[in-house]
Design a protein around this motif. Structure first.
Motif, PDB file in Angstrom:
ATOM      1  N   MET A 109     -63.943  54.125  -7.715  1.00  0.00           N
ATOM      2  CA  MET A 109     -63.927  53.689  -9.186  1.00  0.00           C
ATOM      3  C   MET A 109     -63.489  52.103  -9.448  1.00  0.00           C
ATOM      4  SD  MET A 109     -62.324  57.233 -10.674  1.00  0.00           S
ATOM      5  CE  MET A 109     -62.348  56.636 -12.383  1.00  0.00           C
ATOM      6  N   GLY A 110     -63.031  51.822  -8.596  1.00  0.00           N
ATOM      7  CA  GLY A 110     -62.662  50.245  -8.840  1.00  0.00           C
ATOM      8  C   GLY A 110     -61.095  49.875  -8.686  1.00  0.00           C
ATOM      9  N   LEU A 111     -60.279  50.742  -8.421  1.00  0.00           N
ATOM     10  CA  LEU A 111     -58.998  50.449  -8.504  1.00  0.00           C
ATOM     11  C   LEU A 111     -58.510  49.215  -7.677  1.00  0.00           C
ATOM     12  CD1 LEU A 111     -56.033  51.086  -9.517  1.00  0.00           C
ATOM     13  CD2 LEU A 111     -55.826  52.624  -7.752  1.00  0.00           C
ATOM     14  N   HIS A 112     -58.789  49.371  -6.272  1.00  0.00           N
ATOM     15  CA  HIS A 112     -58.099  48.301  -5.700  1.00  0.00           C
ATOM     16  C   HIS A 112     -58.815  46.906  -5.978  1.00  0.00           C
ATOM     17  CE1 HIS A 112     -56.472  46.018  -2.219  1.00  0.00           C
ATOM     18  NE2 HIS A 112     -57.684  45.751  -1.784  1.00  0.00           N
ATOM     19  N   ARG A 113     -60.090  46.853  -6.405  1.00  0.00           N
ATOM     20  CA  ARG A 113     -60.990  45.697  -6.674  1.00  0.00           C
ATOM     21  C   ARG A 113     -60.250  45.166  -7.973  1.00  0.00           C
ATOM     22  NH1 ARG A 113     -66.281  43.676  -6.180  1.00  0.00           N
ATOM     23  NH2 ARG A 113     -67.007  45.772  -5.147  1.00  0.00           N
ATOM     24  N   ALA A 114     -60.018  45.769  -8.903  1.00  0.00           N
ATOM     25  CA  ALA A 114     -59.388  45.412 -10.157  1.00  0.00           C
ATOM     26  C   ALA A 114     -58.032  44.684  -9.925  1.00  0.00           C
ATOM     27  CB  ALA A 114     -59.193  46.629 -10.972  1.00  0.00           C
ATOM     28  N   ARG A 115     -57.037  45.456  -9.081  1.00  0.00           N
ATOM     29  CA  ARG A 115     -55.887  44.877  -8.644  1.00  0.00           C
ATOM     30  C   ARG A 115     -55.951  43.371  -8.251  1.00  0.00           C
ATOM     31  NH1 ARG A 115     -52.158  47.424  -5.346  1.00  0.00           N
ATOM     32  NH2 ARG A 115     -50.383  47.015  -6.591  1.00  0.00           N
ATOM     33  N   VAL A 116     -56.966  43.162  -7.155  1.00  0.00           N
ATOM     34  CA  VAL A 116     -57.337  42.109  -6.470  1.00  0.00           C
ATOM     35  C   VAL A 116     -57.690  40.996  -7.503  1.00  0.00           C
ATOM     36  CG1 VAL A 116     -58.575  40.975  -4.876  1.00  0.00           C
ATOM     37  CG2 VAL A 116     -57.687  43.035  -4.491  1.00  0.00           C
ATOM     38  N   ARG A 117     -58.568  41.344  -8.492  1.00  0.00           N
ATOM     39  CA  ARG A 117     -59.172  40.454  -9.501  1.00  0.00           C
ATOM     40  C   ARG A 117     -58.134  40.170 -10.353  1.00  0.00           C
ATOM     41  NH1 ARG A 117     -64.841  40.464  -9.996  1.00  0.00           N
ATOM     42  NH2 ARG A 117     -64.422  40.008 -12.452  1.00  0.00           N
ATOM     43  N   ALA A 118     -57.135  41.078 -10.838  1.00  0.00           N
ATOM     44  CA  ALA A 118     -56.362  40.665 -12.026  1.00  0.00           C
ATOM     45  C   ALA A 118     -55.274  39.818 -11.029  1.00  0.00           C
ATOM     46  CB  ALA A 118     -55.634  41.840 -12.297  1.00  0.00           C
ATOM     47  N   ALA A 119     -54.860  39.935 -10.040  1.00  0.00           N
ATOM     48  CA  ALA A 119     -53.702  39.316  -9.447  1.00  0.00           C
ATOM     49  C   ALA A 119     -54.336  37.846  -9.118  1.00  0.00           C
ATOM     50  CB  ALA A 119     -53.371  39.953  -7.950  1.00  0.00           C
ATOM     51  N   ASP A 120     -55.603  37.793  -8.623  1.00  0.00           N
ATOM     52  CA  ASP A 120     -55.945  36.289  -8.370  1.00  0.00           C
ATOM     53  C   ASP A 120     -56.139  35.538  -9.735  1.00  0.00           C
ATOM     54  OD1 ASP A 120     -57.608  34.230  -6.841  1.00  0.00           O
ATOM     55  OD2 ASP A 120     -59.440  35.095  -8.155  1.00  0.00           O
ATOM     56  N   PHE A 139     -52.797  41.560  -0.537  1.00  0.00           N
ATOM     57  CA  PHE A 139     -54.087  41.307  -1.508  1.00  0.00           C
ATOM     58  C   PHE A 139     -54.068  40.353  -2.378  1.00  0.00           C
ATOM     59  CE2 PHE A 139     -51.363  44.221  -3.622  1.00  0.00           C
ATOM     60  CZ  PHE A 139     -51.271  43.863  -5.095  1.00  0.00           C
ATOM     61  N   HIS A 140     -52.724  39.619  -2.450  1.00  0.00           N
ATOM     62  CA  HIS A 140     -52.591  38.500  -3.306  1.00  0.00           C
ATOM     63  C   HIS A 140     -51.975  37.141  -2.528  1.00  0.00           C
ATOM     64  CE1 HIS A 140     -48.451  39.229  -3.409  1.00  0.00           C
ATOM     65  NE2 HIS A 140     -48.624  40.511  -3.470  1.00  0.00           N
ATOM     66  N   ALA A 141     -51.754  36.373  -3.375  1.00  0.00           N
ATOM     67  CA  ALA A 141     -51.200  35.015  -2.852  1.00  0.00           C
ATOM     68  C   ALA A 141     -49.759  35.159  -2.475  1.00  0.00           C
ATOM     69  CB  ALA A 141     -51.438  33.914  -3.827  1.00  0.00           C
ATOM     70  N   SER A 142     -49.219  34.400  -1.615  1.00  0.00           N
ATOM     71  CA  SER A 142     -47.959  34.257  -1.243  1.00  0.00           C
ATOM     72  C   SER A 142     -47.578  33.070  -0.386  1.00  0.00           C
ATOM     73  CB  SER A 142     -47.272  35.508  -0.368  1.00  0.00           C
ATOM     74  OG  SER A 142     -47.919  35.625   0.796  1.00  0.00           O
ATOM     75  N   MET A 143     -46.579  32.524  -0.270  1.00  0.00           N
ATOM     76  CA  MET A 143     -46.178  31.372   0.334  1.00  0.00           C
ATOM     77  C   MET A 143     -45.297  31.505   1.482  1.00  0.00           C
ATOM     78  SD  MET A 143     -44.131  28.514   1.080  1.00  0.00           S
ATOM     79  CE  MET A 143     -42.919  28.867   0.071  1.00  0.00           C
ATOM     80  N   LYS A 144     -45.938  30.822   2.697  1.00  0.00           N
ATOM     81  CA  LYS A 144     -45.060  30.450   3.802  1.00  0.00           C
ATOM     82  C   LYS A 144     -45.109  28.883   4.451  1.00  0.00           C
ATOM     83  CE  LYS A 144     -44.929  35.349   5.654  1.00  0.00           C
ATOM     84  NZ  LYS A 144     -45.500  36.230   6.755  1.00  0.00           N
ATOM     85  N   ALA A 145     -44.126  28.614   4.931  1.00  0.00           N
ATOM     86  CA  ALA A 145     -43.875  27.300   5.360  1.00  0.00           C
ATOM     87  C   ALA A 145     -43.423  27.082   6.670  1.00  0.00           C
ATOM     88  CB  ALA A 145     -43.392  26.387   4.348  1.00  0.00           C
ATOM     89  N   TRP A 146     -43.791  26.147   7.417  1.00  0.00           N
ATOM     90  CA  TRP A 146     -43.197  25.802   8.770  1.00  0.00           C
ATOM     91  C   TRP A 146     -42.801  24.419   8.908  1.00  0.00           C
ATOM     92  CZ3 TRP A 146     -47.155  28.814   7.399  1.00  0.00           C
ATOM     93  CH2 TRP A 146     -46.939  30.142   7.745  1.00  0.00           C
ATOM     94  N   LEU A 147     -41.547  23.934   9.255  1.00  0.00           N
ATOM     95  CA  LEU A 147     -41.457  22.685   9.560  1.00  0.00           C
ATOM     96  C   LEU A 147     -41.165  22.766  11.151  1.00  0.00           C
ATOM     97  CD1 LEU A 147     -39.406  20.019   7.722  1.00  0.00           C
ATOM     98  CD2 LEU A 147     -39.881  20.069  10.021  1.00  0.00           C
ATOM     99  N   PHE A 148     -41.971  22.299  11.976  1.00  0.00           N
ATOM    100  CA  PHE A 148     -41.890  22.329  13.357  1.00  0.00           C
ATOM    101  C   PHE A 148     -40.820  21.152  13.946  1.00  0.00           C
ATOM    102  CE2 PHE A 148     -46.021  24.083  12.220  1.00  0.00           C
ATOM    103  CZ  PHE A 148     -46.083  25.363  12.829  1.00  0.00           C
ATOM    104  N   LEU A 149     -39.709  21.969  14.516  1.00  0.00           N
ATOM    105  CA  LEU A 149     -38.903  20.879  15.161  1.00  0.00           C
ATOM    106  C   LEU A 149     -38.995  20.530  16.371  1.00  0.00           C
ATOM    107  CD1 LEU A 149     -35.632  23.086  13.979  1.00  0.00           C
ATOM    108  CD2 LEU A 149     -36.728  21.080  12.813  1.00  0.00           C
ATOM    109  N   ASN A 150     -40.107  21.080  17.401  1.00  0.00           N
ATOM    110  CA  ASN A 150     -40.591  20.536  18.526  1.00  0.00           C
ATOM    111  C   ASN A 150     -42.248  20.605  18.368  1.00  0.00           C
ATOM    112  OD1 ASN A 150     -37.980  20.493  19.602  1.00  0.00           O
ATOM    113  ND2 ASN A 150     -38.033  22.777  19.970  1.00  0.00           N
TER     114      ASN A 150
END
Length: 343
Positions: free
Chosen positions: A41-52, A181-192
């Protein structure tokens, strides 16, 4: 279903409904999120669209604070690469202080890889002034906020990936996947330096955009029986193959071998992975992570980001999980003091 199971389902029903407005993502553990009928019925699609839609609205409000070249790179690719991010003298001092000191550490094993994390807490910030200066830079934090789509202070760790540490099977992080199913942030500062043989970060450029093709793919995956697919996908971190990427008009994941003192900031709602390690070794980085409720329209209001509070969150989180390990689990086990570069 027994009487007690039926009563439990009735009592939990309002909570389950409310969880649809959160970052809850498991098709396996949540009867509504994993309902084939509701998803048809579109539940997951609706959650993805709203989050985006909410994410894009928040980013529009945060965009003016971000360097133009960083914003352009992120909007195009879903990640930003910043070389020589720390002044040379500061980087040498920062790297030496971190790598040559033993810190209280925790570890988790996944397949043949061990992930070691050391909390960046008030004690470490006092001992490594160059690290404090880096993490309080306005331009870096503006980039973190834009990618996360929230004005929130990430959790910061010193992270070591010890690759090919045994015969326990493949590292699941080497499969191309999205974190949710939505945006999140990860960051890496490489020491080597990280070469193509050292398990580099890989990313599918442009996969952070929830195009019509991505929405269609999300809809189709929501219809699959969660018992019939791999456990990580069923729990909401979907794995993807090259054929599915092609269906979404996306290319393959591209490795990012990089020199030391390079920062990568990425939206891990896009498809990414840890590249294969062709030899035993340890990859050491400053690792940062931020994820909030994708359905909140505002960008700020995070009490836990206040200075004096933010630096203590990792310790509080670990202590909480230690206290309730039997109920919620605790994959991060203390291993005493370790140097980050130990393998």
């Amino acid at each position: 279903m027994s009487f007690f199971e039926s009563a439990k389902a009735v009592l939990l029903a309002p909570i389950r409904v409310l969880q649809l407005g959160t970052s809850a993502k498991s098709f396996l553990d949540h009867p509504l999120i994993g309902s084939e009928r509701l998803n048809r019925m579109g539940l997951h699609r609706a959650r993805v669209r709203a989050a985006d839609a909410l994410c894009r609205a928040r980013r529009r409000r945060l965009a003016r604070h971000v360097r133009a070249e960083w914003k352009e790179a992120f909007d195009r690719d879903g990640f930003v690469v910043v070389k020589n991010v720390v002044p040379e003298d500061d980087f040498a001092a920062l790297r030496a202080a971190i790598l040559e000191t033993e810190w209280p550490a925790r570890e988790m094993r996944q397949g043949d890889a061990i992930t070691r994390r050391i909390a960046i807490d008030p004690d470490m910030l006092a001992e490594v002034p160059a690290l404090k200066r880096l993490l309080r830079r306005k331009d870096i934090n503006a980039l973190f906020h834009y990618v996360a789509s929230f004005r929130t202070t990430p959790l910061h760790y010193i992270q070591t990936i010890v690759s090919r540490s045994g015969d326990e099977g493949p590292d699941p992080q080497q499969e191309v996947h999205a974190d949710s199913f939505h945006a999140s942030m990860k960051a890496w500062l490489f020491l080597n330096r990280v070469t193509e043989d050292d398990g580099p970060f890989t990313y599918v450029p442009g996969s952070h955009r929830f195009t019509q093709e991505r929405l269609d793919w999300e809809h189709q995956r929501s219809l699959r029986d969660p018992q019939s697919i791999d456990r990580l996908s069923a729990r909401g971190s979907p794995r993807v193959d090259n054929a599915s990427l092609a269906e979404m008009n996306l290319g393959k994941a591209e490795p990012l071998p990089l020199p030391p003192n390079t920062l990568v900031v990425a939206d891990t709602g896009g498809f990414h992975a840890r590249g294969p390690s062709r030899k035993p070794g340890a990859r050491v980085e400053i690792w940062s992570y931020a994820r909030r409720n994708p359905f909140w329209p505002w960008t700020g209001g995070d009490f836990l980001s206040l200075r004096g509070v933010a630096e203590r969150r990792v310790g509080w989180l670990w202590s909480f999980r230690d206290r309730f390990e039997d109920q919620i689990g605790q994959p991060w086990q203390p291993v005493g003091k370790r140097r980050p570069s130990e393998d």
